[in-house]
Design a protein around this motif. Structure first.
Motif, PDB file in Angstrom:
ATOM      1  N   SER A   1       0.814  -1.160  -0.023  1.00  0.00           N
ATOM      2  CA  SER A   1       0.062   0.104  -0.124  1.00  0.00           C
ATOM      3  C   SER A   1       0.968   1.256   0.072  1.00  0.00           C
ATOM      4  CB  SER A   1      -0.891  -0.035   1.321  1.00  0.00           C
ATOM      5  OG  SER A   1      -1.797  -1.031   1.245  1.00  0.00           O
ATOM      6  N   ASN A   2       2.016   1.151   0.766  1.00  0.00           N
ATOM      7  CA  ASN A   2       2.873   2.443   0.919  1.00  0.00           C
ATOM      8  C   ASN A   2       3.516   2.616  -0.472  1.00  0.00           C
ATOM      9  OD1 ASN A   2       2.688   3.395   3.180  1.00  0.00           O
ATOM     10  ND2 ASN A   2       3.834   1.774   4.111  1.00  0.00           N
ATOM     11  N   ASP A   3       3.909   1.575  -1.315  1.00  0.00           N
ATOM     12  CA  ASP A   3       4.626   1.872  -2.469  1.00  0.00           C
ATOM     13  C   ASP A   3       3.432   2.380  -3.563  1.00  0.00           C
ATOM     14  OD1 ASP A   3       6.683   0.503  -1.781  1.00  0.00           O
ATOM     15  OD2 ASP A   3       6.014  -1.387  -2.687  1.00  0.00           O
ATOM     16  N   ALA A   4       2.050   1.989  -3.468  1.00  0.00           N
ATOM     17  CA  ALA A   4       0.952   2.490  -4.451  1.00  0.00           C
ATOM     18  C   ALA A   4       0.710   3.933  -3.934  1.00  0.00           C
ATOM     19  CB  ALA A   4      -0.175   1.765  -4.305  1.00  0.00           C
ATOM     20  N   LEU A   5       0.622   4.016  -2.717  1.00  0.00           N
ATOM     21  CA  LEU A   5       0.319   5.294  -2.285  1.00  0.00           C
ATOM     22  C   LEU A   5       1.297   6.481  -2.368  1.00  0.00           C
ATOM     23  CD1 LEU A   5      -1.309   7.397  -0.322  1.00  0.00           C
ATOM     24  CD2 LEU A   5       0.053   6.544   1.623  1.00  0.00           C
ATOM     25  N   GLN A   6       2.665   6.090  -2.590  1.00  0.00           N
ATOM     26  CA  GLN A   6       3.599   7.118  -2.820  1.00  0.00           C
ATOM     27  C   GLN A   6       3.740   7.659  -4.255  1.00  0.00           C
ATOM     28  OE1 GLN A   6       5.904   8.472  -1.045  1.00  0.00           O
ATOM     29  NE2 GLN A   6       6.796   9.830  -2.577  1.00  0.00           N
ATOM     30  N   ARG A   7       3.540   6.567  -5.244  1.00  0.00           N
ATOM     31  CA  ARG A   7       3.285   7.009  -6.562  1.00  0.00           C
ATOM     32  C   ARG A   7       2.356   8.052  -6.901  1.00  0.00           C
ATOM     33  NH1 ARG A   7      -0.131   3.511  -9.452  1.00  0.00           N
ATOM     34  NH2 ARG A   7      -0.229   1.306  -8.476  1.00  0.00           N
ATOM     35  N   GLY A   8       0.768   7.619  -6.192  1.00  0.00           N
ATOM     36  CA  GLY A   8      -0.173   8.597  -6.301  1.00  0.00           C
ATOM     37  C   GLY A   8      -0.156   9.965  -5.680  1.00  0.00           C
ATOM     38  N   LEU A   9       0.614   9.954  -4.387  1.00  0.00           N
ATOM     39  CA  LEU A   9       0.918  11.291  -3.911  1.00  0.00           C
ATOM     40  C   LEU A   9       1.705  12.285  -4.689  1.00  0.00           C
ATOM     41  CD1 LEU A   9       1.359  10.215  -0.081  1.00  0.00           C
ATOM     42  CD2 LEU A   9      -0.767  11.597  -1.168  1.00  0.00           C
ATOM     43  N   GLU A  10       2.765  11.426  -5.296  1.00  0.00           N
ATOM     44  CA  GLU A  10       3.509  12.200  -6.261  1.00  0.00           C
ATOM     45  C   GLU A  10       3.064  13.049  -7.385  1.00  0.00           C
ATOM     46  OE1 GLU A  10       6.204   9.417  -8.205  1.00  0.00           O
ATOM     47  OE2 GLU A  10       7.399   9.198  -6.355  1.00  0.00           O
ATOM     48  N   VAL A  11       1.940  12.204  -8.029  1.00  0.00           N
ATOM     49  CA  VAL A  11       0.751  13.062  -8.985  1.00  0.00           C
ATOM     50  C   VAL A  11       0.156  14.292  -8.047  1.00  0.00           C
ATOM     51  CG1 VAL A  11      -1.130  12.731 -10.665  1.00  0.00           C
ATOM     52  CG2 VAL A  11       0.654  10.884 -10.267  1.00  0.00           C
ATOM     53  N   ILE A  12      -0.551  13.887  -7.104  1.00  0.00           N
ATOM     54  CA  ILE A  12      -1.363  14.985  -6.393  1.00  0.00           C
ATOM     55  C   ILE A  12      -0.150  16.179  -6.145  1.00  0.00           C
ATOM     56  CG2 ILE A  12      -2.111  15.510  -4.209  1.00  0.00           C
ATOM     57  CD1 ILE A  12      -3.678  13.043  -4.417  1.00  0.00           C
ATOM     58  N   LYS A  13       1.018  15.716  -5.557  1.00  0.00           N
ATOM     59  CA  LYS A  13       1.747  17.102  -5.073  1.00  0.00           C
ATOM     60  C   LYS A  13       2.192  17.857  -6.531  1.00  0.00           C
ATOM     61  CE  LYS A  13       6.619  17.650  -3.210  1.00  0.00           C
ATOM     62  NZ  LYS A  13       7.235  18.399  -4.099  1.00  0.00           N
ATOM     63  N   GLU A  14       2.361  17.171  -7.463  1.00  0.00           N
ATOM     64  CA  GLU A  14       2.554  18.027  -8.826  1.00  0.00           C
ATOM     65  C   GLU A  14       1.467  18.625  -9.393  1.00  0.00           C
ATOM     66  OE1 GLU A  14       4.116  14.782 -11.609  1.00  0.00           O
ATOM     67  OE2 GLU A  14       5.947  14.348 -10.500  1.00  0.00           O
ATOM     68  N   ALA A  15       0.521  18.227  -9.231  1.00  0.00           N
ATOM     69  CA  ALA A  15      -0.979  18.864  -9.567  1.00  0.00           C
ATOM     70  C   ALA A  15      -0.879  19.916  -8.765  1.00  0.00           C
ATOM     71  CB  ALA A  15      -2.072  18.068  -9.377  1.00  0.00           C
ATOM     72  N   VAL A  16      -0.953  20.051  -7.395  1.00  0.00           N
ATOM     73  CA  VAL A  16      -1.148  21.249  -6.432  1.00  0.00           C
ATOM     74  C   VAL A  16       0.010  22.247  -6.687  1.00  0.00           C
ATOM     75  CG1 VAL A  16      -0.597  21.665  -4.099  1.00  0.00           C
ATOM     76  CG2 VAL A  16      -1.997  19.794  -4.603  1.00  0.00           C
ATOM     77  N   GLU A  17       1.139  21.607  -7.094  1.00  0.00           N
ATOM     78  CA  GLU A  17       2.318  22.687  -7.393  1.00  0.00           C
ATOM     79  C   GLU A  17       2.106  23.135  -8.884  1.00  0.00           C
ATOM     80  OE1 GLU A  17       5.835  20.610  -6.628  1.00  0.00           O
ATOM     81  OE2 GLU A  17       5.433  20.820  -4.471  1.00  0.00           O
ATOM     82  N   ASP A  18       1.167  22.849  -9.612  1.00  0.00           N
ATOM     83  CA  ASP A  18       1.167  23.127 -10.978  1.00  0.00           C
ATOM     84  C   ASP A  18       0.552  24.561 -10.977  1.00  0.00           C
ATOM     85  OD1 ASP A  18       0.363  23.814 -13.464  1.00  0.00           O
ATOM     86  OD2 ASP A  18      -0.968  21.903 -13.988  1.00  0.00           O
ATOM     87  N   PRO A  19       1.138  25.515 -11.533  1.00  0.00           N
ATOM     88  CA  PRO A  19       0.580  27.100 -11.390  1.00  0.00           C
ATOM     89  C   PRO A  19      -0.322  27.218 -12.432  1.00  0.00           C
ATOM     90  CG  PRO A  19       2.741  27.217 -12.166  1.00  0.00           C
ATOM     91  CD  PRO A  19       2.444  25.771 -11.937  1.00  0.00           C
ATOM     92  N   ASN A  20      -0.309  26.484 -13.440  1.00  0.00           N
ATOM     93  CA  ASN A  20      -1.157  26.741 -14.862  1.00  0.00           C
ATOM     94  C   ASN A  20      -2.620  26.284 -14.685  1.00  0.00           C
ATOM     95  OD1 ASN A  20       1.048  28.247 -15.817  1.00  0.00           O
ATOM     96  ND2 ASN A  20       2.000  26.234 -16.416  1.00  0.00           N
ATOM     97  N   HIS A  21      -2.944  25.515 -13.560  1.00  0.00           N
ATOM     98  CA  HIS A  21      -4.235  24.657 -13.684  1.00  0.00           C
ATOM     99  C   HIS A  21      -4.795  24.778 -12.303  1.00  0.00           C
ATOM    100  CE1 HIS A  21      -1.985  22.806 -17.272  1.00  0.00           C
ATOM    101  NE2 HIS A  21      -3.277  23.211 -17.779  1.00  0.00           N
ATOM    102  N   GLN A  22      -6.062  25.109 -12.477  1.00  0.00           N
ATOM    103  CA  GLN A  22      -6.759  25.055 -10.931  1.00  0.00           C
ATOM    104  C   GLN A  22      -7.725  24.067 -10.519  1.00  0.00           C
ATOM    105  OE1 GLN A  22      -5.773  27.335  -8.820  1.00  0.00           O
ATOM    106  NE2 GLN A  22      -4.224  27.785 -10.042  1.00  0.00           N
ATOM    107  N   GLN A  23      -8.301  23.369 -11.742  1.00  0.00           N
ATOM    108  CA  GLN A  23      -9.352  22.505 -11.278  1.00  0.00           C
ATOM    109  C   GLN A  23      -8.781  21.195 -12.130  1.00  0.00           C
ATOM    110  OE1 GLN A  23     -13.533  23.309 -10.963  1.00  0.00           O
ATOM    111  NE2 GLN A  23     -13.138  25.531 -10.951  1.00  0.00           N
TER     112      GLN A  23
END
Length: 181
Positions: A109-131
């Motif tokens: 679960s931790n392996d899968a969680l880590q890769r999913g959280l990477e996508v979320i982190k990148e999305a949160v830090e994406d200044p060009n998209h809001q939704q």
């Protein structure tokens, strides 16, 4: 305020990565597009698991709103094992209790969680998209949700629907989770 719309795919014919949506799943995908539009969610980016059922889930919305669907393998379904698993339900339950539990050839679960959280982190830090919509699979979705609200786990995973939608609103260091479908 940044909004991340996490979507579990519609009903599919199977678990294989190339499993298409069922006829009911195709209708669900159309209703999902109508629902997102009716809620005023103006997605400006879509990231999907590369699995056919995930891409087909968001395709009606993407076509209607002329948005490209990006695929990201980090949103694919969690691999329990590289061998058939007869008691997969028990394995999933164990993996929610012991986040480091893994079968041969599988992910914890931790392996899968880590890769999913990477996508979320990148999305949160994406200044060009809001939704931003992220289309994924039930197991990974629940692992991700457990990071934003205490109490999400195996029992809630069992209650997920196909499709299902959650919104994570993010502002500075504050996150709010809503179940909207």
């Amino acid at each position: 305020m940044k909004k991340l719309i996490l979507i579990r795919h519609c009903q599919a014919e199977g678990q294989h990565k190339d499993s298409p949506l069922t006829n009911n799943g195709v209708n669900q995908a159309r209703r999902l597009a109508e629902f997102l539009n009716s809620k005023g969610l103006k997605l400006d980016r879509i990231i999907s698991s590369p699995y056919m059922r995930a891409v087909e889930t968001i395709r009606p919305y993407a076509r209607q709103n002329k948005i490209e669907i990006e695929t990201d393998s980090r949103l694919q379904e969690r691999i329990l094992s590289d061998q058939p698993v007869d008691d997969w339900f028990d394995v999933v339950e164990t993996s929610f209790k012991d986040m480091d539990y893994r079968l041969p050839g599988g992910e914890s679960s931790n392996d899968a969680l880590q890769r999913g959280l990477e996508v979320i982190k990148e999305a949160v830090e994406d200044p060009n998209h809001q939704q931003i919509a992220m289309v994924t699979h039930g197991n990974l979705l629940m692992l991700l949700l457990s990071q934003f609200e205490e109490g999400y786990g195996f029992t809630q995973w069992r209650l997920l629907k196909n499709p299902d939608i959650f919104i994570i609103e993010h502002e500075q260091d504050f996150y709010q989770l809503q179940h909207i479908w």
